[in-house]
Design an enzyme around this catalytic site. Structure first.
Site, PDB file in Angstrom:
ATOM      1  N   ASP A 257      -9.762   3.388   1.549  1.00 37.75           N
ATOM      2  CA  ASP A 257      -9.940   2.830   2.978  1.00 37.75           C
ATOM      3  C   ASP A 257     -10.514   3.861   3.643  1.00 37.75           C
ATOM      4  O   ASP A 257     -11.242   3.697   4.819  1.00 37.75           O
ATOM      5  CB  ASP A 257      -8.528   2.264   3.476  1.00 37.75           C
ATOM      6  CG  ASP A 257      -8.460   0.671   2.734  1.00 37.75           C
ATOM      7  OD1 ASP A 257      -9.386   0.126   2.124  1.00 37.75           O
ATOM      8  OD2 ASP A 257      -7.215   0.433   3.127  1.00 37.75           O
TER       9      ASP A 257
ATOM     10  N   LYS B  33       0.917  -1.215   0.034  1.00 38.83           N
ATOM     11  CA  LYS B  33      -0.518   0.023   0.338  1.00 38.83           C
ATOM     12  C   LYS B  33       0.717   1.275  -0.191  1.00 38.83           C
ATOM     13  O   LYS B  33       0.332   2.128  -0.706  1.00 38.83           O
ATOM     14  CB  LYS B  33      -0.983   0.285   1.378  1.00 38.83           C
ATOM     15  CG  LYS B  33      -1.750  -0.968   0.907  1.00 38.83           C
ATOM     16  CD  LYS B  33      -3.025  -0.412   2.316  1.00 38.83           C
ATOM     17  CE  LYS B  33      -4.265  -0.884   2.290  1.00 38.83           C
ATOM     18  NZ  LYS B  33      -5.456  -1.170   3.165  1.00 38.83           N
TER      19      LYS B  33
END
Ligand code: NAP
Length: 495
Positions: free
Chosen positions: A326, A290
């Site tokens: 997210d 990420k």
């Protein structure tokens, strides 16, 4: 074998009979009644008798394999015969010439279980130089970029009008199994049952047909996928493929097990440097990539830069765009709390999910405190966002309106019985929110219920972040109920 063949004919288009998997006594029995057995099948079969050195289950010397195939080929069967290159070469040089009609039933194959051999193209040429109608190359993919030479081979076979089966074995080769037929592979193999595949990385025929809908994949199909290591147990393919289906989008979402993320972005993803002509539209990014993925993008939305992580990539005509869904996904289910402004929120953890949570909560003016096991790491995150940071052990969380677990404690596997806090630490908190979604019900949530708190599981966030990804890739709004049902069915199957 009869039961398995019956089951296989309900789902497959061809049935491979791995005769090398039979015990010697069983093989003898089958040999005497094989023609009858094959006649009883509703589908055409491929007969395989693989020696151990080519990944089979039978230690058989050349002579016994050769005699086995001579016997089979002398009978008037209509099946396909998967013979290794050495046997095909033996058949070519034998005194009794095999009629061309018989060669039209032969798949000439080569397997490599260690990796992609440097001389892959030469092996293809050796196979192509036999009179066999179909060629097969199955090699181990140790990283997703090992799929490149396999797709290249499929292109070559197409241009030379040769029928080829090309497979990258292992989890990293899944893309070749799912996309292969749409790139001209004569077939793809699917296991009858999970964990009972005959080669590494083989997924079930049921998954190929219902989860990935390979029968619908063509060269126009939008390709999306999850970049992670590991990526195979994710339920994102379930959510996104269900949404593609429900929204009538010609798209497929698959897992990409990526070790070398730099090479993957350069050689398979970036429109200006990739070596593969495919309709790649979007990527989800998960651990451990990420943060590193940020380096390979042309533009990153400010939220993702501030969080320091991307979980979504949109592949444009010429550029790669990065997002973090997210943060929005985490905050959306908190609508049930109402206005978060000024509310005291405890976030447990100091990793990627915690960063996204703190950033999103601050956008809503919540009053955030971090609880961490590693004070040095926690303090760095706390300083970045100007929040306070306290040790997790013996933390009293009762003064917080919302308590969020952003650690993997309680996840399926070794940590399943763990919890970041016990009921007595939580009593008094209004809502306990676990970002862990596998299992759906965690020890942390059970402790919270014991303490009389309201609870929220990680599945809601998973669906919310996936919906924003879907919108970014397709412009369409996915039905949350469709994604939720697909994810929870898949998670229940895993538990
Ligand atoms: P990460 O970057 O690896 O961070 C994990 C954090 O948990 C680290 O701060 C780590 O502490 C802490 N931690 C690990 N084991 C611990 C323990 N035994 N005691 C106390 N703290 C511990 O992982 P992440 O990406 O933030 O993900 C965290 C969790 O959130 C995962 O379970 C993931 O599945 C979940 N998640 C869910 C969603 C969703 O959509 N629902 C989305 C993203 C993430 P150190 O700092 O000391 O290493």
């Amino acid at each position: 074998m009869q039961t398995a063949a019956r089951k296989a004919s309900e789902i497959g288009d061809l049935i491979e009979l791995r005769l090398d998997c039979l015990e010697p006594a069983e093989l003898e029995k089958v040999n005497s009644s094989l023609a009858q057995f094959l006649d009883s099948l509703s589908l055409k079969a491929i007969l395989t008798f693989r020696p151990t050195e080519q990944g089979g289950h039978r230690a058989a010397d050349y002579q016994s394999r050769y005699s086995f195939w001579q016997d089979r080929l002398s009978q008037g069967m209509t099946e396909l015969f998967d013979v290794e290159l050495d046997i095909a070469a033996g058949l070519v040089s034998s005194n009794t010439t095999l009629p061309a009609a018989r060669w039209s039933h032969i798949i000439c194959s080569h397997h490599d279980f260690s990796g992609v051999p440097a001389n892959l193209e030469q092996i293809y040429e050796q196979l192509a130089n036999t009179p066999a109608r179909i060629l097969k190359i199955a090699v181990q993919a140790n990283d997703v970029i090992d799929c490149l030479p396999i797709f290249r081979l499929l292109e070559r076979a197409r241009s030379e009008r040769r029928e080829l089966i090309a497979i990258g074995m292992g989890a990293a080769g899944i893309a070749t199994r799912i996309l292969g037929p749409s790139r001209g592979s004569f077939l793809t193999y699917g296991a009858l049952e999970k964990e009972r595949g005959t080669a590494p990385g083989q997924i079930t025929a049921g998954e190929l047909k219902s989860l990935y809908q390979i029968q619908k994949i063509d060269r126009q199909t939008l390709i999306c996928g999850l970049v992670g290591m590991p990526a195979m147990h994710s339920v994102s393919p379930n959510m996104h493929n269900a949404a593609f289906d429900a929204e009538n989008v010609n798209g497929v979402y698959l897992p990409f097990e990526v070790r070398d993320v730099a090479s993957f972005f350069k050689r398979m993803v970036h429109p200006r440097s990739r070596e593969i002509d495919w309709n790649l539209r979007g990527l989800s990014i998960t651990a451990p990539h990420k943060s590193t993925a940020l380096e390979y993008l042309d533009w990153v939305e400010p939220a993702a830069s501030e969080i320091g992580a991307v979980n979504t990539v949109v592949v444009g005509a010429d550029t790669l765009l990065g997002y973090n869904t997210d943060a929005e996904g985490m905050i959306e289910p908190l609508k049930m709390v109402g206005d978060l402004s000024g509310l005291r929120v405890a976030v447990i953890g100091a990793g990627g999910a915690a960063s996204a949570a703190v950033w999103a909560l601050q956008q809503k003016n919540a009053d955030v405190t971090l609880f961490v096991r590693d004070q040095a790491k926690g303090s760095r995150l706390a300083e970045r966002f100007q929040v306070s940071c306290l040790p997790l052990s013996h933390a009293l969380l009762s003064d917080y309106a919302v308590v969020i677990n952003a650690t993997p404690l309680g996840s399926l596997g070794a940590a399943i019985n763990e919890t970041p806090a016990m009921a007595e630490q939580l009593r008094g908190a209004r809502l306990v929110y676990d970002l862990v979604y596998n299992p759906i019900d965690t020890r942390f949530l059970r402790e919270a219920r014991k303490a009389g708190c309201e609870t929220l599981g990680g599945l809601e966030m998973l669906v919310a972040q996936a919906r924003r990804q879907f919108k970014l890739w397709t412009g369409k709004t996915a039905n949350p109920a469709v994604m939720h049902a697909a994810a929870s069915n898949a998670l229940q199957g895993q538990s």
